[in-house]
Design an enzyme around this catalytic site. Structure first.
Site, mmCIF file in Angstrom:
data_model
loop_
_atom_site.group_PDB
_atom_site.id
_atom_site.type_symbol
_atom_site.label_atom_id
_atom_site.label_comp_id
_atom_site.label_asym_id
_atom_site.label_seq_id
_atom_site.Cartn_x
_atom_site.Cartn_y
_atom_site.Cartn_z
ATOM 1 N N CYS A 161 0.852 -0.860 0.244
ATOM 2 C CA CYS A 161 -0.597 0.302 -0.003
ATOM 3 C C CYS A 161 1.072 0.721 -0.226
ATOM 4 C CB CYS A 161 -0.533 -0.264 1.063
ATOM 5 S SG CYS A 161 -1.966 1.441 1.357
ATOM 6 N N CYS A 175 0.182 3.952 2.651
ATOM 7 C CA CYS A 175 0.750 2.995 3.792
ATOM 8 C C CYS A 175 2.256 3.158 4.529
ATOM 9 C CB CYS A 175 0.023 2.000 3.787
ATOM 10 S SG CYS A 175 -1.560 1.412 4.266
#
Length: 104
Positions: free
Chosen positions: A31, A34
């Site tokens: 991600c 993230c």
């Protein structure tokens, strides 16, 4: 102090049974947002050492934990007090937004 990585096996012990307020960072290695949040999360863990804990849960490795908190997109941050979810923030957040959520 760095953010602790927790798993399905140690989540209850390290997080739900903690006597300190906790921010959970639900993330995945693949991600992009993230990964962008990682330095912020680590800096927050250092700043809050001793007063609160910051933990990371990889949703690919612990989908059951993510499911317990209704995580549908990542990054998601959940603030816990006394083992109960008090607030959830979804998406990229500022360090101040995370601190405010913890204080609230």
């Amino acid at each position: 102090m760095v953010a602790k990585h927790v798993t399905s096996e140690n989540f209850d012990t390290l997080v739900l049974n903690s006597d300190r307020p906790t921010i959970i960072d639900f993330y995945a290695d693949w991600c992009g947002p993230c990964r962008m949040m990682n330095p912020v999360v680590e800096e927050l863990a250092k700043e809050l050492a001793g007063t609160a804990q910051v933990v990371k849960v990889n949703v690919d490795e612990a989908p059951d934990v993510a499911s317990r908190f209704g995580v549908q997109s990542i990054p998601t941050f959940v603030v816990l007090r006394d083992g109960k979810a008090k607030q959830q923030l979804v998406g990229v957040q500022s360090k101040q937004a995370l601190k405010s959520a913890l204080a609230g």
